[in-house]
Design an enzyme around this catalytic site. Structure first.
Site, short mmCIF file in Angstrom:
data_model
loop_
_atom_site.label_atom_id
_atom_site.label_comp_id
_atom_site.label_asym_id
_atom_site.label_seq_id
_atom_site.Cartn_x
_atom_site.Cartn_y
_atom_site.Cartn_z
N ASP A 427 0.90 -1.23 -0.04
CA ASP A 427 -0.01 -0.14 -0.02
C ASP A 427 0.97 1.26 -0.07
O ASP A 427 1.66 1.43 0.80
CB ASP A 427 -0.91 0.10 1.04
CG ASP A 427 -1.99 1.07 1.12
OD1 ASP A 427 -1.85 2.26 0.74
OD2 ASP A 427 -2.93 0.92 1.84
N HIS A 428 0.72 1.75 -1.01
CA HIS A 428 1.79 3.05 -1.29
C HIS A 428 1.28 4.23 -0.11
O HIS A 428 2.11 5.14 -0.01
CB HIS A 428 1.66 3.68 -2.43
CG HIS A 428 3.16 4.02 -3.24
ND1 HIS A 428 4.20 4.73 -2.58
CD2 HIS A 428 3.37 3.56 -4.48
CE1 HIS A 428 5.17 4.66 -3.23
NE2 HIS A 428 4.92 4.07 -4.43
N ARG A 429 0.29 4.20 0.44
CA ARG A 429 -0.02 5.27 1.47
C ARG A 429 0.78 4.96 2.99
O ARG A 429 1.19 5.85 3.40
CB ARG A 429 -1.60 5.40 1.88
CG ARG A 429 -2.32 5.32 0.60
CD ARG A 429 -3.92 5.22 1.30
NE ARG A 429 -4.31 3.77 1.32
CZ ARG A 429 -5.52 3.32 1.74
NH1 ARG A 429 -6.32 4.07 2.03
NH2 ARG A 429 -5.47 2.09 1.99
N CYS A 431 4.11 3.72 3.00
CA CYS A 431 5.46 3.75 2.74
C CYS A 431 5.69 4.06 1.37
O CYS A 431 5.02 3.87 0.41
CB CYS A 431 6.07 2.50 3.18
SG CYS A 431 5.97 1.01 2.17
#
Length: 457
Positions: A427-429, A431
């Site tokens: 999940d790019h949110r 890291c």
């Protein structure tokens, strides 16, 4: 005197709103004891035997095997105490006197309970209990007949513009809020107008359809009438919903790397060289799981979840490691609790236990929920790589391909080595690529040099 108590499908927890009747364990006329299992149901997560909190004689069952019931729908009625013949103006099976005090456990589902005696209610029906067919539809009471309108309370689904909304689950309200839907404008398909999750999802699809209406220039072809249709329910339906939700809500990205697993395979062979005398054999999955817990200790950002409403990243204190398991009933993800406190042998033993339970359909909802990170060994299907979908609401998943002999440059020379492809979907949110790459590189280094794990064993 007898008191007829109605036992409804209890709240199954974890946001589950319906269950399918798989097998009735009692017949009408059977005598049941308190907490005796009366029906086996399949939820979106597991097969569960539902115990009845009342003791007495079964007077009616509702729903045939294969029927899907919403939470709160009647399952059966039980006559508690002695049943007297009907008197003039009475109904067989009803108590002719005041409500009899009865005892009940308060438990409504294996693994769940109210913690207090269940409320005792008397079931009132216009027809004799003994004449109720097993396939009675779960519809609202008829409004016809003398005196039916006078003093009649509005049904649960008859919501006025200022009144409460008939919703069984907070998750339904949250889903509607996330998509900007007014629950008062949604017609519930549950019993007495109850708004189910499927009703909100249908409204979402309807709104999305209106937004794209007229965009396509080519006419849509109708599906072939001879095409097979398979209902998305049970485990398959749960998987479809969870993966769809993950793709809607999580901005995921994937990075991957090839690793030389020759030393890892040699270490495993050495561990298992003692045979049965040394204990259960260590599996590759158990070794990879232990590597994951060590990597998560270094990169805790990936052992987290996102609270979108609060706009917060929640880092979780412990690692509950899920692993994907394919069964005849579909894909399930059992969870190894407190994996960060276990060694390789302990993790391997728990994986073996949960895998056997999954194949037998004996996993409980508690064993299928609460994971914080998932390990997906798709190499067992003979494939090298994949970009898996994150197991919502987790933040990452490690994928492992098959381990096969390949040409590899080893110590400056071309050699045949055991190579595996590792992929991390995150999940790019929570890291950025640097953290995800660092995690994956550490995992690959441990695969190539298992001695690195000695620091954390």
């Amino acid at each position: 005197m007898a008191q007829v108590l109605e036992f409804k499908l209890p709240d199954l927890g974890e946001g589950l709103t319906e269950a399918e009747i798989v097998r009735w364990l009692v017949e009408v006329g059977d005598v049941v004891a308190v907490d005796q299992p009366v029906v086996e149901v399949e939820t979106a997560k597991a097969m569960v035997e539902v115990p009845c909190p009342y003791g007495g004689v079964v007077t009616a069952r509702f729903g045939e095997e294969g029927a899907e019931l919403p939470v709160g729908a009647p399952l059966l009625t039980v006559a508690v105490g002695s049943v007297e013949p009907a008197t003039e103006g009475g109904t067989p099976g009803e108590a002719s006197g005041g409500a009899t005090e009865t005892e009940s456990s308060g438990n409504v589902l294996v693994g769940y309970g109210t913690g207090a005696p269940a409320a005792r209610r008397r079931r009132i029906r216009p027809a004799p209990v003994s004449s109720t067919p097993l396939s009675t539809p779960l519809s609202a009471p008829s409004s016809s007949g003398p005196g039916s309108e006078a003093g009649k309370a509005p049904a649960l689904g008859a919501v006025d513009s200022q009144g409460p909304v008939a919703v069984v689950s907070p998750l339904v309200r949250k889903l509607a809020r996330q998509h900007g839907l007014d629950l008062r404008q949604i017609a519930g398909t549950g019993r007495d107008g109850l708004i189910l999750r499927t009703d909100v999802e249908s409204a979402i699809r309807s709104v999305d359809g209106e937004r794209v209406a007229g965009a396509a220039s080519l006419p849509r072809s109708e599906p072939d009438a001879s095409a097979e249709r398979i209902a998305l329910r049970g485990v398959r339906g749960a998987v479809a919903e969870k993966l769809s939700r993950s793709r809607r809500e999580i901005p995921d990205a994937t990075c991957w790397v090839d690793a030389d697993a020759t030393e890892l395979m040699a270490a495993r062979a050495a561990m298992n060289a003692g045979g049965a005398a040394a204990g259960a054999k260590v599996s590759v999955l158990a070794l990879l799981a232990r590597i994951c817990t060590a990597a998560l200790a270094r990169f805790p950002e990936l052992n987290s979840t996102v609270d979108a409403d609060a706009r917060e990243i929640v880092r979780l204190p412990g690692v509950h490691l899920g692993f994907a398991a394919q069964t005849e009933r579909g894909l399930v993800v059992p969870v190894v609790r407190e994996a960060h406190t276990r060694n390789v042998e302990s993790i391997g033993a728990e994986i073996a236990r949960l895998t056997e339970a999954a194949r037998d359909g004996r996993l409980t909802p508690a064993q299928l929920t609460g994971g914080t990170f998932t390990l997906n060994n798709y190499g067992v299907f003979g494939v090298d790589g994949s970009t898996p979908i994150i197991n919502h609401p987790e933040a990452a998943m490690l994928g492992v391909g098959r381990i096969v002999p390949k040409p590899w440059v080893h110590e400056g020379e071309l050699a045949v080595r055991q190579v595996v492809q590792l992929s991390l979907t995150f999940d790019h949110r929570v890291c950025d690529g640097g953290t995800a790459g660092g995690f994956l590189r550490y995992v690959a280094d441990c695969v190539e040099q298992p001695v690195m794990l000695l620091r954390t064993l």
